[in-house]
Each structure stands twice: as structure tokens, then as C-alpha cells.
Scaffold this motif. Sequence first.
Motif, mmCIF file in Angstrom:
data_model
loop_
_atom_site.group_PDB
_atom_site.id
_atom_site.type_symbol
_atom_site.label_atom_id
_atom_site.label_comp_id
_atom_site.label_asym_id
_atom_site.label_seq_id
_atom_site.Cartn_x
_atom_site.Cartn_y
_atom_site.Cartn_z
ATOM 1 N N TYR A 167 0.815 -1.212 0.000
ATOM 2 C CA TYR A 167 0.000 0.000 0.000
ATOM 3 C C TYR A 167 0.854 1.270 0.000
ATOM 4 C CZ TYR A 167 -3.869 -3.119 1.183
ATOM 5 O OH TYR A 167 -4.815 -4.122 1.169
ATOM 6 N N CYS A 214 -7.945 -3.932 -4.785
ATOM 7 C CA CYS A 214 -7.668 -3.517 -3.402
ATOM 8 C C CYS A 214 -7.572 -2.005 -3.245
ATOM 9 C CB CYS A 214 -6.420 -4.225 -2.854
ATOM 10 S SG CYS A 214 -6.642 -4.670 -1.109
ATOM 11 N N CYS A 247 -12.031 -7.387 -3.550
ATOM 12 C CA CYS A 247 -10.743 -7.734 -2.932
ATOM 13 C C CYS A 247 -10.956 -7.763 -1.420
ATOM 14 C CB CYS A 247 -9.649 -6.769 -3.390
ATOM 15 S SG CYS A 247 -7.985 -7.475 -3.252
ATOM 16 N N CYS A 248 -10.002 -7.264 -0.659
ATOM 17 C CA CYS A 248 -10.047 -7.450 0.791
ATOM 18 C C CYS A 248 -11.324 -6.891 1.401
ATOM 19 C CB CYS A 248 -8.827 -6.796 1.419
ATOM 20 S SG CYS A 248 -7.289 -7.581 0.913
HETATM 21 ZN ZN LIG Z 1 -6.873 -6.864 -1.260
#
Ligand SMILES: [Zn+2]
Length: 379
Positions: free
Chosen positions: A158, A255, A322-323
Motif C-alpha cells: 500500500y 484492493c 478484494c479485501c
Molecule cells: Zn486486497
Amino acid sequence: MGRALHLLSEEPESFEAFADLLKRAGGCVAIDGGLATQLEQHGADIKDPLWSALCLITSPDLIRKVHKEYLEAGAEVLVTASYQATLQGFEARGLTQAEGEALLQKSVTIACEERDRFWDQYIDCLRLGLAESGMYRRALIAASIGSYGAFLADGSEYSGDYGPDMTKTKLKDFHRRRLSVLADAGADLLAFETIPCKLEAQAFVEILEEEDIQIPSWLVFNSKDGLNVVNGDSFDECIALAANSKKVVAVGINCTPPRFIDGMIRAARKVTSKPIVVYPNSGECYDGIKKEWITCTGMGEKHFISHVAEWRESGANLIGGCCRTTPITIKAISKVLHDQALPTSSPSQVPTLQKSEKSCSDQTLRLNFVPLSPSPELH
Ligand SMILES: [Zn+2]
Ligand SMILES: C[S+](C)CC[C@H](N)C(=O)O
Ligand SMILES: N[C@@H](CCS)C(=O)O
């Protein structure tokens, strides 16, 4: 929709399955949701340097269960549990090179087996008249390749901050063997995920060429501002670089908070005619040290789903989560896409048998073959 997709007609046979799935889906395919998230939902403790890849060692049956849940929800592409599975990470755990390679292969084998089992059962049910034609398409398996930042296991994917000494050569050395092992493991494609910087994307596309990888790939980037990838490199340049590779069949975003997705699809569509893949996270923030999610600007599944039709309209060709997204999210996405499917979308061609010829091999599955609506409660 009506927009021209990149034609893949001169690509190797292995590229045809991807183009064919898109075509049969009427131009937009549902992919799966957060794998690690759903493993955690089932009680897996992945606060570990290997994160979700730990389950390849400790609980492969849980990975199978999660893949099955996403298939039942309507996912037409499954992403394997290899996101944070690296030979270097396994070595740090005391495993040999051969053991590490076997775990990479296992991530693909597990997904392929679950896909095949689910598909065989669906065909059984179709033949018996216990499921509706066209509800499901045989899923493709995408072998996940997380970034170097994922291996660092501190949330570096990130930031993309790999320090001043990082070079493209070092990144290629880091990724090369793992990429080759996954490409030979039986997957339908490679999914390079959560790519935080242009340098790493460049490393990936160069390895694809140098190793002459024979299955297609997608490359997806993440962003914190909707304009650039997380390390500040231009998103447009990253997309152009990836899309320029003959080995790459789709590019996009993962994400990343849902609020940025529509603008980023439009930006990507300006620089490529290749399929665009999006699988946003919930919008929550990740603390890479504590390995915990912090509610900040998360929008909840209901709000997430309200954007799906718009993302498709803006040019997305594969949509998932995603997450912090779950099978509930994917079931709702699948319903939106099925409801919007173009007339060209053709149902599965399955011969009809008499009910007495065979019994449905999985009663649980049979119960799941109800029409995709109504959806379960969204939060
Ligand atoms: Zn993710
Ligand atoms: C995409 S992040 C949530 C993956 C996990 C991270 N690499 C970590 O190890 O904490
Ligand atoms: N395929 C991975 C991506 C993490 S960003 C997962 O769903 O866990």
C-alpha cells in the motif's frame, strides 16, 4: 455496451479460454472476492508473515471451502491462495526450495480441483433438471502473484516504498522462479495483484517475455487517490505499460476503495482497448503491522453493489471484490451482471438426461442451485 474488445484471435490457444469466457458472459464476468478475508471469516489466524499463504500449510481444506463458496456465489474466475506465497517467504519458514515450489503448485491444484468438482456437479444437476441452464459458466483459475511488498508482510503493497536500493533487476530476480512455477502449475492465467509501482509492473512484463510464459496474465494496480498508483507513479502510464504487453489480456485496479473505481476505469479505457478488471476492497484501511483492518471510509456491501452497473457501463469487463469483500458481495455482483447480460450471452450447452439416469452427486450443491435472486442480506 457495444464497445470493441481487444481481439485475441492471433494469440495462442491458452488465450482463447479467457476471450471465450468474456464473450459467453456478454462482455462482463464476475470474479471472486477477498480470499484472505473469507479465510479469516472461517476462523483462520493469518497474522503471520505468510498471511493467507499460511493456510496452504496449515489448512488447505479451508482454502477449498472458500473457493467453493465463491463458485456457488457465481464467481467465474477464482484467484488462488498464492498471493503471499513466495519461495523466499517459505524459505524463511524453514522450507526447502522443493517444498516451497510444491506449495505454489498446491495453490493452483486446490483451485482447479474445486472448480472441476463444482462444474461436474452443476452438469449433473443440469442433466437432472435440478439447476437452470446458464446460471454458471465453468470458471477459470488465475494464479495470484502478489508484489514484493506483500512478501515484506508489513503492508508495503500500500506504499510501494521499497527503499532507494531497489532495482528492476532485483525485482525480477525475486519474482522469476515463482512466476515460472505458477505458470506451469495448470492455471488458466496469472493474476499480478496489488502492484504498487511502475518498476514492478515493468519487471513482471519483462519476465513474461523472457520466460515466454504461455498462459495469459492480468496486471492490477492499487491506488490511494484515484489518480496514481500507491507509490505516486502515474496510473495511466502503468496501465499503458501493462496493456502494451502481448502476454497481458487484461489490466485494471484491485484492493482500492470503491469510490475511486469509476474514474479509474474511465482513465484506463482512454489508454487501452483491452479488457479492464476491477476488484475493489471495502474502502477500509489496513494496518500492516498489527495486520488488522480499521474502519475509515468503508462503504459497506450494499453501497459497493450499487456501483456495479456503473462500473460495467464505464468499461469494466471483469468485476469482483478484494479485501473485506465476501461471497455475499460476489453473489450480488453476479446477479447484477446476469440481469444485465446482453442477448448474445449463450447458455451452457448440456445434453439432457432423464431424471432416472443419474442422481445429483451433491445434495448440498443441489440446494444451492436456486436462482441467483433474492440475494442474502447486505449490510
Ligand atoms: Zn486486497
Ligand atoms: C493486501 S494486504 C491486506 C496483504 C497482507 C500484507 N502483505 C501483510 O502481510 O500484512
Ligand atoms: N487475492 C488476495 C488479494 C489480496 S490484496 C486476496 O484476496 O486475499
